[in-house]
Design a protein around this motif. Structure first.
Motif, PDB file in Angstrom:
ATOM      1  N   LYS A  84       0.835  -1.216   0.000  1.00 45.86           N
ATOM      2  CA  LYS A  84       0.000   0.000   0.000  1.00 45.86           C
ATOM      3  C   LYS A  84       0.863   1.256   0.000  1.00 45.86           C
ATOM      4  O   LYS A  84       0.550   2.239  -0.691  1.00 45.86           O
ATOM      5  CB  LYS A  84      -0.934   0.007   1.214  1.00 45.86           C
ATOM      6  N   LEU A  85       1.946   1.230   0.771  1.00 43.48           N
ATOM      7  CA  LEU A  85       2.859   2.378   0.799  1.00 43.48           C
ATOM      8  C   LEU A  85       3.541   2.575  -0.556  1.00 43.48           C
ATOM      9  O   LEU A  85       3.661   3.705  -1.046  1.00 43.48           O
ATOM     10  CB  LEU A  85       3.898   2.199   1.904  1.00 43.48           C
ATOM     11  N   VAL A  86       3.968   1.478  -1.154  1.00 43.47           N
ATOM     12  CA  VAL A  86       4.606   1.555  -2.472  1.00 43.47           C
ATOM     13  C   VAL A  86       3.606   2.054  -3.508  1.00 43.47           C
ATOM     14  O   VAL A  86       3.936   2.908  -4.342  1.00 43.47           O
ATOM     15  CB  VAL A  86       5.219   0.192  -2.886  1.00 43.47           C
ATOM     16  N   ALA A  87       2.372   1.568  -3.450  1.00 39.73           N
ATOM     17  CA  ALA A  87       1.340   2.008  -4.401  1.00 39.73           C
ATOM     18  C   ALA A  87       1.086   3.510  -4.264  1.00 39.73           C
ATOM     19  O   ALA A  87       1.005   4.236  -5.269  1.00 39.73           O
ATOM     20  CB  ALA A  87       0.054   1.218  -4.195  1.00 39.73           C
ATOM     21  N   LYS A  88       0.962   3.980  -3.032  1.00 39.83           N
ATOM     22  CA  LYS A  88       0.718   5.411  -2.803  1.00 39.83           C
ATOM     23  C   LYS A  88       1.874   6.246  -3.358  1.00 39.83           C
ATOM     24  O   LYS A  88       1.655   7.245  -4.047  1.00 39.83           O
ATOM     25  CB  LYS A  88       0.544   5.671  -1.307  1.00 39.83           C
ATOM     26  N   LYS A  89       3.102   5.831  -3.067  1.00 45.67           N
ATOM     27  CA  LYS A  89       4.291   6.544  -3.562  1.00 45.67           C
ATOM     28  C   LYS A  89       4.344   6.498  -5.092  1.00 45.67           C
ATOM     29  O   LYS A  89       4.619   7.508  -5.750  1.00 45.67           O
ATOM     30  CB  LYS A  89       5.565   5.920  -2.956  1.00 45.67           C
ATOM     31  N   ALA A  90       4.078   5.337  -5.666  1.00 43.76           N
ATOM     32  CA  ALA A  90       4.120   5.177  -7.129  1.00 43.76           C
ATOM     33  C   ALA A  90       3.087   6.078  -7.805  1.00 43.76           C
ATOM     34  O   ALA A  90       3.377   6.687  -8.851  1.00 43.76           O
ATOM     35  CB  ALA A  90       3.903   3.713  -7.502  1.00 43.76           C
ATOM     36  N   LEU A  91       1.909   6.187  -7.226  1.00 43.77           N
ATOM     37  CA  LEU A  91       0.881   7.049  -7.810  1.00 43.77           C
ATOM     38  C   LEU A  91       1.276   8.525  -7.702  1.00 43.77           C
ATOM     39  O   LEU A  91       0.996   9.310  -8.611  1.00 43.77           O
ATOM     40  CB  LEU A  91      -0.473   6.785  -7.147  1.00 43.77           C
ATOM     41  N   GLN A  92       1.943   8.894  -6.614  1.00 36.78           N
ATOM     42  CA  GLN A  92       2.446  10.271  -6.482  1.00 36.78           C
ATOM     43  C   GLN A  92       3.495  10.557  -7.558  1.00 36.78           C
ATOM     44  O   GLN A  92       3.498  11.635  -8.162  1.00 36.78           O
ATOM     45  CB  GLN A  92       3.057  10.487  -5.088  1.00 36.78           C
ATOM     46  N   ILE A  93       4.366   9.592  -7.784  1.00 36.71           N
ATOM     47  CA  ILE A  93       5.400   9.740  -8.813  1.00 36.71           C
ATOM     48  C   ILE A  93       4.746   9.856 -10.185  1.00 36.71           C
ATOM     49  O   ILE A  93       5.100  10.726 -10.990  1.00 36.71           O
ATOM     50  CB  ILE A  93       6.393   8.557  -8.765  1.00 36.71           C
ATOM     51  N   ALA A  94       3.769   8.990 -10.448  1.00 37.15           N
ATOM     52  CA  ALA A  94       3.070   9.010 -11.741  1.00 37.15           C
ATOM     53  C   ALA A  94       2.397  10.358 -11.970  1.00 37.15           C
ATOM     54  O   ALA A  94       2.404  10.889 -13.093  1.00 37.15           O
ATOM     55  CB  ALA A  94       2.052   7.880 -11.799  1.00 37.15           C
ATOM     56  N   GLU A  95       1.848  10.924 -10.922  1.00 36.44           N
ATOM     57  CA  GLU A  95       1.200  12.241 -11.016  1.00 36.44           C
ATOM     58  C   GLU A  95       2.212  13.311 -11.441  1.00 36.44           C
ATOM     59  O   GLU A  95       1.890  14.216 -12.209  1.00 36.44           O
ATOM     60  CB  GLU A  95       0.557  12.597  -9.676  1.00 36.44           C
ATOM     61  N   ARG A  96       3.457  13.193 -10.950  1.00 38.90           N
ATOM     62  CA  ARG A  96       4.488  14.189 -11.297  1.00 38.90           C
ATOM     63  C   ARG A  96       4.931  14.089 -12.758  1.00 38.90           C
ATOM     64  O   ARG A  96       5.529  15.034 -13.272  1.00 38.90           O
ATOM     65  CB  ARG A  96       5.695  14.033 -10.371  1.00 38.90           C
ATOM     66  N   VAL A  97       4.693  12.923 -13.374  1.00 35.95           N
ATOM     67  CA  VAL A  97       5.067  12.759 -14.793  1.00 35.95           C
ATOM     68  C   VAL A  97       3.834  12.433 -15.649  1.00 35.95           C
ATOM     69  O   VAL A  97       3.928  11.733 -16.638  1.00 35.95           O
ATOM     70  CB  VAL A  97       6.180  11.678 -14.975  1.00 35.95           C
TER      71      VAL A  97
END
Length: 183
Positions: A26-39
């Motif tokens: 869940k933590l990795v998913a949240k971080k990954a979605l934040q990263i995806a939002e930045r790109v």
């Protein structure tokens, strides 16, 4: 797709391994979605990123990692390719590749041979944008009991990755810039 339903085919929901897997994922998913939002200008597949992030470590139960409740027979480094096999059987070939390519910043055949890793001798580097996002996001969280929820700092991650060679550190540093990670 119900990722919890897939996970629960392999993990008892009240087990220690399930607890570590779900919290970490869940933590990795949240971080990954934040990263995806930045790109987002690169059109990342947000749904796939969320699903694959939740499933990226599904193979850990097959490893011998008692501290996180896993009592399999394989060394921990094998969880990536073992997860790939599981998700291929589940009919999820794209998600399966994420399992295999998220280890470290990716593994080359040379890495596997030089280090005598007990892995299939094939390239296991993240290629797609989504694979790279999940691999990068995963570096920020460990499955250590007392630091499960804590996001690692960039200097902490760099120190860990530096142990595996300048080329690995260079890859991580390129991702820091590419994914616009605040330092």
């Amino acid at each position: 797709m119900d990722v919890l339903k897939i996970i629960e085919k392999y993990y008892e929901p009240d087990s220690k391994a399930y607890y570590f897997l779900i919290h970490h994922s869940k933590l990795v998913a949240k971080k990954a979605l934040q990263i995806a939002e930045r790109v987002k200008e690169l059109s990342p597949d947000f749904k796939f990123i969320e699903e694959a992030s939740m499933l990226h470590d599904i193979g850990i139960f097959m490893t011998h990692s008692p501290k996180i409740g896993c009592y399999g027979f394989h060394p921990y480094i094998s969880h990536g390719y073992l997860g790939r096999e599981i998700l291929e059987k589940e009919g999820l070939p794209g998600h399966a590749v994420v399992c295999e390519t998220h280890v470290g910043v990716g593994l080359t055949i040379d890495d596997i041979e030089t280090n005598k890793f007990p892995l299939p001798k094939r390239d296991m580097q993240p290629i797609t944008l989504e694979e790279r996002i999940i691999c990068f996001a995963d570096k920020f969280y460990s499955k250590k009991e007392h630091s499960l929820e804590r996001e690692k700092s960039v200097p902490e991650i760099r120190e860990i990755i530096a142990k595996f060679g300048d080329d690995k550190l260079k890859q991580f540093d390129e991702w820091l810039e590419f994914f616009k990670e605040p330092i």
